[in-house]
Design a protein around this motif. Structure first.
Motif, PDB file in Angstrom:
ATOM      1  N   ILE A  52       0.845  -1.193   0.000  1.00  0.00           N
ATOM      2  CA  ILE A  52       0.000   0.000   0.000  1.00  0.00           C
ATOM      3  C   ILE A  52       0.880   1.242   0.000  1.00  0.00           C
ATOM      4  O   ILE A  52       1.822   1.339   0.789  1.00  0.00           O
ATOM      5  CB  ILE A  52      -0.908   0.037   1.250  1.00  0.00           C
ATOM      6  CG1 ILE A  52      -1.773  -1.220   1.332  1.00  0.00           C
ATOM      7  CG2 ILE A  52      -1.779   1.290   1.251  1.00  0.00           C
ATOM      8  CD1 ILE A  52      -2.455  -1.397   2.687  1.00  0.00           C
TER       9      ILE A  52
ATOM     10  N   ALA B 289       0.184   5.356   0.360  1.00  0.00           N
ATOM     11  CA  ALA B 289      -0.874   6.306   0.685  1.00  0.00           C
ATOM     12  C   ALA B 289      -0.278   7.690   0.901  1.00  0.00           C
ATOM     13  O   ALA B 289       0.705   7.842   1.644  1.00  0.00           O
ATOM     14  CB  ALA B 289      -1.611   5.867   1.944  1.00  0.00           C
TER      15      ALA B 289
ATOM     16  N   VAL C  16      -9.013   4.502  -4.618  1.00  0.00           N
ATOM     17  CA  VAL C  16      -8.049   3.412  -4.488  1.00  0.00           C
ATOM     18  C   VAL C  16      -7.825   2.743  -5.843  1.00  0.00           C
ATOM     19  O   VAL C  16      -8.787   2.372  -6.530  1.00  0.00           O
ATOM     20  CB  VAL C  16      -8.547   2.357  -3.472  1.00  0.00           C
ATOM     21  CG1 VAL C  16      -7.543   1.205  -3.354  1.00  0.00           C
ATOM     22  CG2 VAL C  16      -8.800   2.999  -2.110  1.00  0.00           C
TER      23      VAL C  16
ATOM     24  N   VAL D 205      -4.781   6.176  -3.188  1.00  0.00           N
ATOM     25  CA  VAL D 205      -4.113   5.093  -2.483  1.00  0.00           C
ATOM     26  C   VAL D 205      -3.867   3.979  -3.498  1.00  0.00           C
ATOM     27  O   VAL D 205      -4.791   3.563  -4.205  1.00  0.00           O
ATOM     28  CB  VAL D 205      -4.955   4.585  -1.296  1.00  0.00           C
ATOM     29  CG1 VAL D 205      -4.292   3.384  -0.640  1.00  0.00           C
ATOM     30  CG2 VAL D 205      -5.156   5.705  -0.274  1.00  0.00           C
TER      31      VAL D 205
ATOM     32  N   ILE E 259      -8.903  -0.400   4.108  1.00  0.00           N
ATOM     33  CA  ILE E 259      -8.235   0.700   3.425  1.00  0.00           C
ATOM     34  C   ILE E 259      -8.569   2.061   4.019  1.00  0.00           C
ATOM     35  O   ILE E 259      -7.779   3.021   3.894  1.00  0.00           O
ATOM     36  CB  ILE E 259      -8.535   0.659   1.905  1.00  0.00           C
ATOM     37  CG1 ILE E 259      -7.382   1.322   1.129  1.00  0.00           C
ATOM     38  CG2 ILE E 259      -9.873   1.306   1.583  1.00  0.00           C
ATOM     39  CD1 ILE E 259      -6.073   0.595   1.235  1.00  0.00           C
TER      40      ILE E 259
ATOM     41  N   GLY F 135      -7.834   5.582   2.455  1.00  0.00           N
ATOM     42  CA  GLY F 135      -8.535   5.238   1.233  1.00  0.00           C
ATOM     43  C   GLY F 135     -10.032   5.157   1.422  1.00  0.00           C
ATOM     44  O   GLY F 135     -10.526   4.962   2.537  1.00  0.00           O
TER      45      GLY F 135
ATOM     46  N   ILE G 136     -13.087   2.036  -5.251  1.00  0.00           N
ATOM     47  CA  ILE G 136     -11.987   1.162  -5.672  1.00  0.00           C
ATOM     48  C   ILE G 136     -12.064   0.912  -7.169  1.00  0.00           C
ATOM     49  O   ILE G 136     -13.126   0.563  -7.702  1.00  0.00           O
ATOM     50  CB  ILE G 136     -12.046  -0.175  -4.912  1.00  0.00           C
ATOM     51  CG1 ILE G 136     -11.816   0.048  -3.409  1.00  0.00           C
ATOM     52  CG2 ILE G 136     -11.014  -1.161  -5.463  1.00  0.00           C
ATOM     53  CD1 ILE G 136     -12.018  -1.206  -2.565  1.00  0.00           C
TER      54      ILE G 136
END
Length: 493
Positions: free
Chosen positions: A76, A78, A88, A117, A160, A165, A170
């Motif tokens: 990940i 971020a 995301v 993210v 997330i 996120g 997503i």
């Protein structure tokens, strides 16, 4: 510098501060016994340091120190200090279903430029992820790799938000085998409501394998290992012996079978209940924006491999089976007559047949059902091998997408070095990255006014090159020849 502990459903983790980005690497999202469905990892109480990539999934070149149970991890990146939940990008790597890993894709550049993210995942590869053994006494061994990706998506949905996120924003994305996984994953009932858009780069023409072919592959591997009488013995055979048997089976399949494909998602009726194209065509995904991309000279890399990849022979066989030898001859003559000075007509024909045309068909299905879809082709030759010598072949767009401008990044699993980019590389890569990030954040490319969406009767194809431009897909002598053969193959016999 380590980050503050971030809570997850398994326990707190520590990442590393990298300027304006927080990076968490090797985060376990599941564990798995061989040929068994992945399960949540054991929980931990003390903060776990996640600053290095996790174990590679077992694959050729990485078998001696492979950790089968612990390869299911994700990474990940971020942006630090975000003031709102960020969209995301959930990325599934490629590698012909047998190689690769999330460690080859560093999201530290894309994350702050979104801002978004970025998540990259590992999943089981080769026989461990794709060998269909549920008809041979190993009940859970069907579409395990796809189930790994689903487990990773569920982990991201659940966790997330702790990384800044937005679990309700997503984008599923992937390249090559990963793009095939995205197309399959997007159409599953289990993923409904878990993502809001999808990006597939260079998805293979045959996205889904038939259950009969998958069963034939499994039987051949069991026979090769002399486990036909006791198929469950495959669960304890050594990894080198298992992968060597698969390699031998793959070589024979390339010569004997109508499809030389060894692995891929399988239409098994349970994990994948329907052919994905049918799901796109019936409008079930009409609310999901879709971007489908490819590279101009997709097949060049595979033609120049030693020996040439199995897909070369099988693609030609399939065209001849569909249109006859006369149809094949007419197509090849058409490509020779219309070839660019620097173009290999045979490569261009196979690229269209295996990559470009099937992706255009998916775009047509989605658009006809009322969905928004954009189609692109990457025509730029990056100043990086193998593209310098082979042109904009398979993966050229991916190299630019993950570049840390002004440099291409190293690919440790593929053992490819990065390097400095030219001014043209930077210009094309920056445009490509901006479009992808805009798609992830808004659901449409950055230059939507210049790049209209695909729709019935109007089929714009965006060309990422120097300069960026739009061409009509449904035009030209090659398009007309394919259309004539498809509608009336006897007309050119």
């Amino acid at each position: 510098m380590l980050t503050h502990a971030v809570p997850t459903t398994s326990g707190p983790i520590l990442g590393a501060e990298q300027g304006a980005v927080r990076a968490f690497k090797g985060v376990p999202f599941a564990i798995a016994r061989r040929f068994a469905k992945a399960t949540p990892p054991p929980a931990w109480a003390e903060p776990r340091q996640c600053t290095d990539y996790g174990a590679f999934a077992p694959q050729p070149g990485h078998l001696d120190h492979a950790d089968e149970a612990a390869c299911l991890s994700l990474n990940i990146w971020a942006p630090a200090g975000a003031d709102r939940p960020l969209p995301v990008l959930f990325f599934i790597h490629g590698g012909a279903f047998v190689t690769g890993g999330g460690a080859d894709y560093d999201g530290g550049f894309l994350a702050p430029h979104g801002p978004a993210v970025i998540v990259t995942i590992n999943y089981r590869l080769g026989p461990l992820g794709f060998l269909q053994l549920h008809r041979h006494g190993l009940d859970e061994a069907n579409n395990l790799a796809l189930q790994d990706a689903l487990a990773a998506l569920d982990w991201v949905r659940a966790n997330i938000a702790s990384f800044g996120g937005d679990p309700d924003a997503i984008t599923l994305s992937g390249q090559s085998a990963g793009a095939s996984m995205v197309i399959a994953l997007a159409t599953l009932p289990q993923t409904r409501g878990k993502f809001i858009r999808a990006l597939a780069l260079s998805a293979p023409g045959r996205n889904i394998m038939s259950p009969d072919h998958a069963d034939d592959v499994a039987r051949r591997v069991l026979d090769e290992l002399e486990f036909s009488r006791d198929p469950t013995a495959i669960a304890s055979v050594s990894l080198p012996k298992l992968f060597a048997a698969v390699e031998r089976v793959g070589r024979r399949l390339a010569d004997e079978a109508a499809s030389g494909t060894v692995f891929g998602p399988v239409l098994d009726g349970s994990v994948i209940p329907r052919e994905p194209r049918e799901v796109f065509a019936d409008g079930s995904l009409r609310d999901i924006p879709l971007w489908l991309g490819s590279c101009r000279d997709e097949m060049a890399m595979f033609l120049k491999s030693t020996p040439p990849a199995a897909m070369i022979r099988t693609t030609e066989r399939q065209i001849r089976a569909a249109f006859g030898d006369a149809g094949w001859g007419h197509l090849l003559s058409c490509y020779r007559a219309t070839a660019r000075v620097d173009e290999d007509p045979y490569e261009a024909l196979l690229s269209d047949a295996f990559w470009h045309r099937p992706m255009a068909d998916v775009a047509r299905f989605h658009a006809a059902a009322g969905g928004e879809v954009w189609l692109s082709r990457f025509d730029h030759r990056p100043a990086l091998e193998p593209f310098l010598s082979q042109g904009p072949t398979h993966g050229a767009d991916n190299a630019c997408l993950w570049a840390h401008l002004p440099d291409f990044i190293d690919r440790p699993i593929l053992k490819r070095k990065g390097g400095p980019m030219t001014a043209t590389d930077i210009d094309v890569a920056a445009r490509f990255q901006a479009n992808v990030l805009r798609f992830v954040t808004t659901g449409m490319p950055d230059i939507a006014e210049a790049w209209p969406s695909f729709e019935p009767g109007k089929e714009p194809l965006a060309i990422f090159g120097q300069p960026f431009h739009i061409v009509p897909l449904n035009d030209g002598a090659r398009f007309r020849m394919w259309a004539e053969l498809t509608v009336r193959p006897e007309a050119v016999a």
